[in-house]
Design an enzyme around this catalytic site. Sequence first.
Site, PDB file in Angstrom:
ATOM      1  N   LEU A 129       0.791  -1.150  -0.107  1.00  0.00           N
ATOM      2  CA  LEU A 129      -0.153  -0.012  -0.036  1.00  0.00           C
ATOM      3  C   LEU A 129       0.976   1.291   0.020  1.00  0.00           C
ATOM      4  CD1 LEU A 129      -2.606  -1.081   2.499  1.00  0.00           C
ATOM      5  CD2 LEU A 129      -2.827  -1.234  -0.067  1.00  0.00           C
ATOM      6  N   TYR A 160       4.758  11.068  11.089  1.00  0.00           N
ATOM      7  CA  TYR A 160       3.671  10.040  11.790  1.00  0.00           C
ATOM      8  C   TYR A 160       2.441  10.788  12.268  1.00  0.00           C
ATOM      9  CZ  TYR A 160       1.606   6.412  14.627  1.00  0.00           C
ATOM     10  OH  TYR A 160       0.623   5.579  15.077  1.00  0.00           O
TER      11      TYR A 160
END
Length: 255
Positions: free
Chosen positions: A42, A153
């Site tokens: 992905l 993140y």
Amino acid sequence: MSVTVVTGSASGIGAAISEQLKRAGHRVIGIDRQQADIVADLSTAEGRKAAVAASLDACGGVLDGLVCCAGLGSTAPSSSLIVSVNYFGMSEIMDGLRDALAQGSRPAVLLIGSVASVQPGMDKLPMVAAMLAGDEAGACVQADATGMTHAAYASSKFAIAVHARRRAVEWGARGIRVNVIAPGAVETPLLKASLDDPRFGEATRKFVSPLGRNGSPEEIARVATFLQSEQASFVNGTVVFVDGGMDAMIRPDRY
Ligand code: NAI
């Protein structure tokens, strides 16, 4: 029988959600880099397209649920990889499966964000606007320019929550609910990698929830199973913190 696609099904939170959804009577189609019904990467546009095509094939074009868990933590090799997997690996999968979800029975989408997204300033970094504009190349350049994987993140998790809330508004008319779970620290291989990393180990150990412990994947999966069920039929566009109180600890006066 409800048919639900789960990304990141091979490990940690995604594995626990797959297990509990199966016990609740769903047919689960797992996507992961390995050990899954659909093996796909992905992190690339081609991998995401292949995963969408294989999902549509497996569900016959009619999908009742989607749970996007696949993600990388701050120990990933680069900030750009984090942006590609955590933001585009969720947004493009959900957008690619929209029409199949619209055909489903009481369809529901759940994205796994993070309590890290509420850390001050993470919503303002330039990479966030690039992600939300769908500009993967630009977001990756911005992310690598910060040189801080933990910022990539937190920002990717903020951006994906915004994407989910926008889609919740747009897709409501089609009957598709879209929600986010923002976990705190959960005992999985991703958390262990942070604990073992000399750059992040100490900060990760100090960042403990008010309950004084980390969560288990099953504690996240129980809330996920609820949100994907008809019990949550009026819950749409919300971010549910399943974090032992970390969000309240970081910003007690905001919600
Ligand atoms: P994990 O490492 O146990 O599971 C992540 C899964 O994602 C793995 O099976 C991995 O193979 C898959 N994945 C990673 N990159 C991929 C790619 N390019 N293509 C396909 N699959 C890929 O980690 P965990 O902790 O279960 O994480 C699940 C989600 O929860 C992630 O989105 C993570 O950011 C989020 N989360 C985790 C927290 C924690 O403390 N464990 C806290 C907050 C959020």
